[in-house]
Design a protein around this motif. Structure first.
Motif, PDB file in Angstrom:
ATOM      1  N   THR A 293       0.834  -1.199   0.000  1.00 51.41           N
ATOM      2  CA  THR A 293       0.000   0.000   0.000  1.00 51.41           C
ATOM      3  C   THR A 293       0.870   1.251   0.000  1.00 51.41           C
ATOM      4  O   THR A 293       0.549   2.240  -0.666  1.00 51.41           O
ATOM      5  CB  THR A 293      -0.936  -0.005   1.219  1.00 51.41           C
ATOM      6  OG1 THR A 293      -1.797  -1.147   1.153  1.00 51.41           O
ATOM      7  CG2 THR A 293      -1.784   1.259   1.266  1.00 51.41           C
ATOM      8  N   GLY A 294       1.985   1.199   0.734  1.00 54.13           N
ATOM      9  CA  GLY A 294       2.902   2.324   0.740  1.00 54.13           C
ATOM     10  C   GLY A 294       3.448   2.626  -0.641  1.00 54.13           C
ATOM     11  O   GLY A 294       3.550   3.793  -1.049  1.00 54.13           O
ATOM     12  N   TRP A 295       3.785   1.575  -1.397  1.00 52.23           N
ATOM     13  CA  TRP A 295       4.272   1.777  -2.764  1.00 52.23           C
ATOM     14  C   TRP A 295       3.180   2.353  -3.656  1.00 52.23           C
ATOM     15  O   TRP A 295       3.430   3.247  -4.462  1.00 52.23           O
ATOM     16  CB  TRP A 295       4.765   0.457  -3.341  1.00 52.23           C
ATOM     17  CG  TRP A 295       5.931  -0.130  -2.626  1.00 52.23           C
ATOM     18  CD1 TRP A 295       6.815   0.521  -1.819  1.00 52.23           C
ATOM     19  CD2 TRP A 295       6.342  -1.489  -2.638  1.00 52.23           C
ATOM     20  NE1 TRP A 295       7.750  -0.344  -1.333  1.00 52.23           N
ATOM     21  CE2 TRP A 295       7.485  -1.593  -1.820  1.00 52.23           C
ATOM     22  CE3 TRP A 295       5.869  -2.642  -3.260  1.00 52.23           C
ATOM     23  CZ2 TRP A 295       8.165  -2.795  -1.602  1.00 52.23           C
ATOM     24  CZ3 TRP A 295       6.535  -3.838  -3.051  1.00 52.23           C
ATOM     25  CH2 TRP A 295       7.668  -3.920  -2.230  1.00 52.23           C
ATOM     26  N   LEU A 296       1.989   1.831  -3.514  1.00 55.76           N
ATOM     27  CA  LEU A 296       0.901   2.222  -4.408  1.00 55.76           C
ATOM     28  C   LEU A 296       0.359   3.616  -4.119  1.00 55.76           C
ATOM     29  O   LEU A 296      -0.308   4.207  -4.963  1.00 55.76           O
ATOM     30  CB  LEU A 296      -0.229   1.191  -4.328  1.00 55.76           C
ATOM     31  CG  LEU A 296       0.113  -0.183  -4.896  1.00 55.76           C
ATOM     32  CD1 LEU A 296      -0.961  -1.203  -4.520  1.00 55.76           C
ATOM     33  CD2 LEU A 296       0.272  -0.125  -6.406  1.00 55.76           C
ATOM     34  N   THR A 297       0.609   4.126  -2.943  1.00 52.71           N
ATOM     35  CA  THR A 297       0.154   5.469  -2.594  1.00 52.71           C
ATOM     36  C   THR A 297       1.278   6.500  -2.686  1.00 52.71           C
ATOM     37  O   THR A 297       1.089   7.668  -2.332  1.00 52.71           O
ATOM     38  CB  THR A 297      -0.444   5.494  -1.172  1.00 52.71           C
ATOM     39  OG1 THR A 297       0.525   4.979  -0.238  1.00 52.71           O
ATOM     40  CG2 THR A 297      -1.706   4.652  -1.103  1.00 52.71           C
ATOM     41  N   ASP A 298       2.429   6.092  -3.166  1.00 54.94           N
ATOM     42  CA  ASP A 298       3.560   6.999  -3.365  1.00 54.94           C
ATOM     43  C   ASP A 298       3.208   7.984  -4.477  1.00 54.94           C
ATOM     44  O   ASP A 298       2.902   7.571  -5.598  1.00 54.94           O
ATOM     45  CB  ASP A 298       4.795   6.183  -3.750  1.00 54.94           C
ATOM     46  CG  ASP A 298       6.039   7.043  -3.928  1.00 54.94           C
ATOM     47  OD1 ASP A 298       5.916   8.281  -3.930  1.00 54.94           O
ATOM     48  OD2 ASP A 298       7.130   6.462  -4.077  1.00 54.94           O
ATOM     49  N   PRO A 299       3.236   9.291  -4.207  1.00 55.36           N
ATOM     50  CA  PRO A 299       2.877  10.271  -5.250  1.00 55.36           C
ATOM     51  C   PRO A 299       3.725  10.147  -6.505  1.00 55.36           C
ATOM     52  O   PRO A 299       3.270  10.479  -7.605  1.00 55.36           O
ATOM     53  CB  PRO A 299       3.111  11.619  -4.550  1.00 55.36           C
ATOM     54  CG  PRO A 299       2.993  11.322  -3.100  1.00 55.36           C
ATOM     55  CD  PRO A 299       3.542   9.933  -2.930  1.00 55.36           C
ATOM     56  N   ALA A 300       4.962   9.654  -6.348  1.00 59.68           N
ATOM     57  CA  ALA A 300       5.838   9.506  -7.518  1.00 59.68           C
ATOM     58  C   ALA A 300       5.454   8.299  -8.358  1.00 59.68           C
ATOM     59  O   ALA A 300       5.965   8.127  -9.468  1.00 59.68           O
ATOM     60  CB  ALA A 300       7.283   9.379  -7.062  1.00 59.68           C
TER      61      ALA A 300
END
Length: 472
Positions: A293-300
């Protein structure tokens, strides 16, 4: 010194000469007969694919059909390889650009090379040691997820395919040949639902430890059974088990069978492989879901997710993170579609007709096997540019970790001898993930189960965020 370069002569033309393949919504589902083969399969007898992969004459699932393939669960014997495969291998290895080194020693997941060579040497370029070839498929357009799953088909796959069908998803499935042998009807379900089929070898071995002929056996028989069950369509992509590949294996895969190597993005290890419902494990469903989830919500939007279809835990993780992809406006495609490439070496997708007789791979598809050229020099991950897409993170069988990770004293000493910069956790991971199929094969012969061992089944469904890279 020899500088290997990998042939993808037509790949650079793909972005400008071919439109993206049809979306899953545009695919007409193919109806299969009881025999297991679609109604449409014509391959020009002069084509390279027809010469390499002869159509199976018997109906799928019958004793006659099973007798055409080697036993699942182990590397196929080289004594029964089709002569066409051996002839092509001979032409490839005769090239002055073919790597001069041979098979590795396993070394607990960190293969070692003879004559002082190291996995990080450009002529070797071992992915285990974080070396990425210029021709490895690791990038995709910004904001695109190249969705992929490893280790199928398994008894858990139907639940995954129900979800895929319900959500109109097209994903890439890196399948094990031995699993297809036992679960051929499940394989056909994946195709019928618009799945893109790719290779994960016949028995899931450490590929760099094999001889040239054994590499051909692992890849060739997997391509053969996929073609037999998918109207002659030959896979164009493969994922090395445990990430274990180097320039020798890459060149055989690409120039004998037209297979492009698709590893994962270094530094994006979801750790799904460590989830266990029966023993203590360092990660849980919740922790893996949190990481993804952290990866998928990364603005970049720099994240690649890799999962398997080998256990219920795998499916639970994917079912949890897929809505996060949609909520964060990721475009979800299969690996080939995400990169505007053909899905197969001789067909654009599951509905397109087979390509003509000019070569095993036509202009506009991932490679051209009519000539043999050097492989591109490898680039160490520490200096590699990953500027455009979703990078493929570690899957259930990843053996690469961040070079900055701390090493335990025992692991550090063993890796120093072989020049490894990977973390000790990676060695533990690959050792614990090694498939043991002797008993599984016996069980599957009667119940149609998977050749994936219980240990392998702790892996994750490979969801590749191709915005920065690709798959396992």
């Amino acid at each position: 010194m020899f500088t290997p370069t990998l042939l993808i002569s037509t790949l650079t033309l793909l972005g400008s000469t071919w439109a993206a393949p049809k979306s899953h919504a545009d695919h007409d589902h193919v109806s299969y007969s009881q025999g297991g083969l679609g109604k449409r399969w014509y391959q020009d007898s002069d084509s390279e694919t027809a010469k390499l992969f002869r159509r199976a004459p018997a109906n799928a699932g019958t004793p006659e059909w099973q007798a055409q393939y080697p036993a699942p669960g182990t590397t196929p014997p080289t004594s029964s390889l089709p002569q066409a495969w051996l002839d092509r291998l001979a032409a490839v290895t005769a090239s002055p650009d073919f790597p001069k080194f041979g098979p590795t020693q396993p070394n607990n997941g960190y293969p070692t090379y003879a004559n002082g060579l190291k996995g990080t040497d450009p002529e070797v370029c071992s992915f285990t040691y974080e070396c990425i070839s210029e021709e490895d498929l690791t990038d995709a357009p910004q904001g695109v997820v190249g969705l992929n799953f490893d280790d199928g088909p398994t008894p858990f796959s139907p639940d995954l395919y129900d979800y895929i069908e319900k959500n109109n998803i097209s994903a890439t499935h890196f399948m094990i040949g031995g699993n297809i042998y036992y679960n051929w009807q499940t394989f056909q379900r994946a195709v019928n639902d618009g799945g893109h089929i790719a290779s994960h070898t016949w028995s899931h071995p450490y590929m760099t430890t094999l001889t040239n002929e054994q590499v051909v056996a692992e890849l060739g028989w997997t391509s053969q059974i996929i073609a037999d069950l998918n109207d002659g369509r030959v896979p164009a992509y493969w994922r090395p088990p445990f990430g274990d590949t180097d320039n020798r294996v890459r060149m055989i895969a690409q120039q004998v069978f037209g297979l492009k190597t698709v590893p994962w993005q270094i530094g994006r290890d979801s750790a799904d492989w460590s989830i266990s419902d029966t023993a203590p494990s360092q990660n849980t469903r919740e922790s893996v879901i949190s990481t993804m989830t952290g990866w998928l919500t990364d603005p970049a939007k720099k994240g690649y997710i890799d999962v398997n279809e080998a256990s219920k835990a795998d499916l639970d993780v994917f079912f949890a993170v897929y809505p996060v992809m949609i909520q964060n406006n990721w475009t979800v495609k299969n690996v080939a579609d995400a990169n505007d490439l053909w899905e197969y070496v001789n067909a654009e997708d599951n509905e397109s007709p087979l390509a003509g007789p000019t070569g095993i791979v036509q202009s506009g598809s991932p490679g051209n096997l009519s000539t043999y050229e050097p492989m591109a020099s490898g680039t160490a991950s520490g200096t590699a540019s990953q500027s455009t897409g979703a990078s493929s993170t570690g899957s259930s069988n990843s053996t690469t970790m961040s070079s900055s990770a701390a090493l335990s004293s025992s692991a550090a000493s063993s890796m120093a001898a072989s020049g490894s910069s990977n973390s000790a956790a990676s060695a533990t991971r690959s050792a614990s993930q090694s498939p043991t199929t002797s008993t599984a094969t016996q069980n599957n012969a009667t119940n149609g189960g998977s050749t994936v061992s219980p240990t392998m089944a702790t892996g994750l469904i490979s969801v590749v965020a191709l915005a920065f890279g690709l798959l396992y």
